[in-house]
Design an enzyme around this catalytic site. Sequence first.
Site, PDB file in Angstrom:
ATOM      1  N   GLY A 240       0.831  -1.200   0.000  1.00  0.00           N
ATOM      2  CA  GLY A 240       0.000   0.000   0.000  1.00  0.00           C
ATOM      3  C   GLY A 240       0.864   1.249   0.000  1.00  0.00           C
ATOM      4  O   GLY A 240       2.002   1.231  -0.489  1.00  0.00           O
ATOM      5  N   SER A 241       0.339   2.313   0.574  1.00  0.00           N
ATOM      6  CA  SER A 241       1.023   3.609   0.510  1.00  0.00           C
ATOM      7  C   SER A 241       2.246   3.650   1.436  1.00  0.00           C
ATOM      8  O   SER A 241       2.348   2.878   2.395  1.00  0.00           O
ATOM      9  CB  SER A 241       0.058   4.713   0.938  1.00  0.00           C
ATOM     10  OG  SER A 241      -0.237   4.563   2.317  1.00  0.00           O
ATOM     11  N   GLY A 245       2.825   2.143   5.193  1.00  0.00           N
ATOM     12  CA  GLY A 245       3.966   1.267   5.442  1.00  0.00           C
ATOM     13  C   GLY A 245       4.843   1.769   6.577  1.00  0.00           C
ATOM     14  O   GLY A 245       5.392   0.972   7.350  1.00  0.00           O
ATOM     15  N   GLU A 262       5.836  -3.539   0.733  1.00  0.00           N
ATOM     16  CA  GLU A 262       5.869  -3.266  -0.711  1.00  0.00           C
ATOM     17  C   GLU A 262       4.989  -2.040  -0.899  1.00  0.00           C
ATOM     18  O   GLU A 262       3.777  -2.127  -0.937  1.00  0.00           O
ATOM     19  CB  GLU A 262       5.354  -4.493  -1.465  1.00  0.00           C
ATOM     20  CG  GLU A 262       5.691  -4.487  -2.937  1.00  0.00           C
ATOM     21  CD  GLU A 262       4.609  -3.834  -3.750  1.00  0.00           C
ATOM     22  OE1 GLU A 262       4.802  -2.663  -4.127  1.00  0.00           O
ATOM     23  OE2 GLU A 262       3.578  -4.467  -3.988  1.00  0.00           O
ATOM     24  N   CYS A 296       1.178   0.444  -8.418  1.00  0.00           N
ATOM     25  CA  CYS A 296       2.385   0.968  -7.773  1.00  0.00           C
ATOM     26  C   CYS A 296       3.522   1.020  -8.784  1.00  0.00           C
ATOM     27  O   CYS A 296       4.496   1.736  -8.600  1.00  0.00           O
ATOM     28  CB  CYS A 296       2.749   0.151  -6.545  1.00  0.00           C
ATOM     29  SG  CYS A 296       2.937  -1.575  -6.895  1.00  0.00           S
TER      30      CYS A 296
HETATM   31  C1  UN1 Z   1       0.796  -3.184  -7.485  1.00  0.00           C
HETATM   32  O1  UN1 Z   1       0.470  -2.226  -8.185  1.00  0.00           O
HETATM   33  O2  UN1 Z   1       0.708  -3.136  -6.230  1.00  0.00           O
HETATM   34  O3  UN1 Z   1       4.022  -5.356 -12.025  1.00  0.00           O
HETATM   35  C2  UN1 Z   1       1.255  -4.489  -8.027  1.00  0.00           C
HETATM   36  C3  UN1 Z   1       2.822  -5.098 -12.039  1.00  0.00           C
HETATM   37  C4  UN1 Z   1       1.856  -6.094 -11.442  1.00  0.00           C
HETATM   38  C5  UN1 Z   1       1.756  -5.924  -9.978  1.00  0.00           C
HETATM   39  C6  UN1 Z   1       1.456  -4.528  -9.512  1.00  0.00           C
HETATM   40  N1  UN1 Z   1       2.304  -7.424 -11.756  1.00  0.00           N
HETATM   41  O4  UN1 Z   1       2.367  -4.064 -12.527  1.00  0.00           O
END
Ligand code: UN1
Length: 511
Positions: A240-241, A245, A262, A296
């Site tokens: 998450g953000s 985290g 992550e 992300c």
């Molecule tokens: C996320 O945005 O938290 O690499 C994960 C990627 C995807 C996973 C994204 N397999 O864009």
Amino acid sequence: MLRQALTELGLTGHSRVLLDPPANAGADSTLALVHSPTTGKPIAAVKLDDERSYNAAIGRSAEAFKRWREVPAPVRGQVVRAIGNEFRASKKALGAIITAEVGKITSESEGEVQETIDIADFAVGLSRQLYGLTMPSERPGHAMREQWLPLGPIGVISAFNFPNAVWAWNAMLAAVCGDTTVWKPSLLAPITAIATNAIAQRVASAMGHEDLFTLVIGRDDVVGERLIADARLPLISATGSCRMGKRVGEVVAKRLGRSLLELGGNNAAIVHEDADLDLAARAILFAAVGTCGQRCTTTRRLIAHEKIADALVARLVKAYSSVRIGDPAAEGTLVGPLVNARAVEGFAAAVAAAKLQGGTILVGGEKHAQPGLPGHFVQPTIIRAPANNTLPIASEETFAPILYVFTYRDPEEAIAMQNSVAQGLSSAIFTRSAGLAERFLSPAGTGSDCGLAYVNMGTSGAEIGGAFGGEKETGGGRESGSDSWKAYMRRQTCTINFSGKLELAQGIRFE
Ligand code: UN1
């Protein structure tokens, strides 16, 4: 759409989901309303956990762990295989729930379930490969080896944007490692979580293993804070953000637990003057606009060589102008809505800040009005930094489809710009020069400072086989493939003396 998908999965009668929420549901603290990002309207309500049900859930998971760790790892793998097969059969229905709940387009929703299926396959293979090393002992008649042991019930916190796959990255590995999982999903995506967890739990129960997968749903003050402070959970894996985290890291560290974080990214693509511009434009389009900029791994910054910047940007502007925005469930749509009204506010605030800071909007920049769908739509946006290459808003992660464009002359300058942000998740370079690509990946660590580095590909769309995560404010954790499984086990170094004599290490005499 939601009702039909739940029916297909045999979950319409699920005790936690109210498909026809009572009129006062919004005011009822035991319920959370779920809104469609596409229409902005409530589509269901879910029942929330309180302190008592939370404690009971963790208790069940801890008890299940004591039984599950006794099951040999390859046999655990058989259970995960059956779960993966059930996800295969449920791909369309689960995809439809993801689309209804978070507004991802159908092919991306189904692609997310595919990630879950893939990680289940990976975990099945891994169930026969939880290898430890053997080391030569310095003492005669001694043997040394390490073994990997189940860790305990694992707390998993996931975000709205990958409401199915991020759980699977954790839960499928944890399961073959002999751990149980307690999952706290985002309150923006609880129905996907209920369906996902129910599928896994149903398969495991039918094979005689109750409570391997447990769900706790609730607000941070009731469930989130309790979960991260809970000493019964030796590992908290949180996606998450950065703000979230930092809180998880702090609370888990205080009890000397482990956290696997992550978090956010502020990912850049460097495009060199010798790059294939058509390929770069296509890759950047998906990475910047896909999932409406809510990954992300989304490309948020384009760092283009000054000789090709105009040509590349022209290609991108053309592509952006023809991207179809609209109902994420409709065929041909490439960009669905943002997840909620707050995300639209964040988009508008970033665009306004960029303008104030001298940025030029090349395309987009506005909310998108979709006839008949009063949801949270925005236009994919490209903003060019002013001539001095300074645009402070670009150092923030805004979860929206905004791409900031910078230029460079010298590749060293481009790498420094790419590394100049607080986060270190994903990065990309487009070049035909093998030398420059290798410079970007330098084994001295002087190239990209991110956990993910791509050559001639966009920053998003990782395969599950590699370790996924990043450095700096991204949190340092690795999930999914490679040897990420080690985070879900405890390591034991075993030294065995079969010499019949006592000998101390380091040549110490103690007589
Ligand atoms: C996320 O945005 O938290 O690499 C994960 C990627 C995807 C996973 C994204 N397999 O864009």
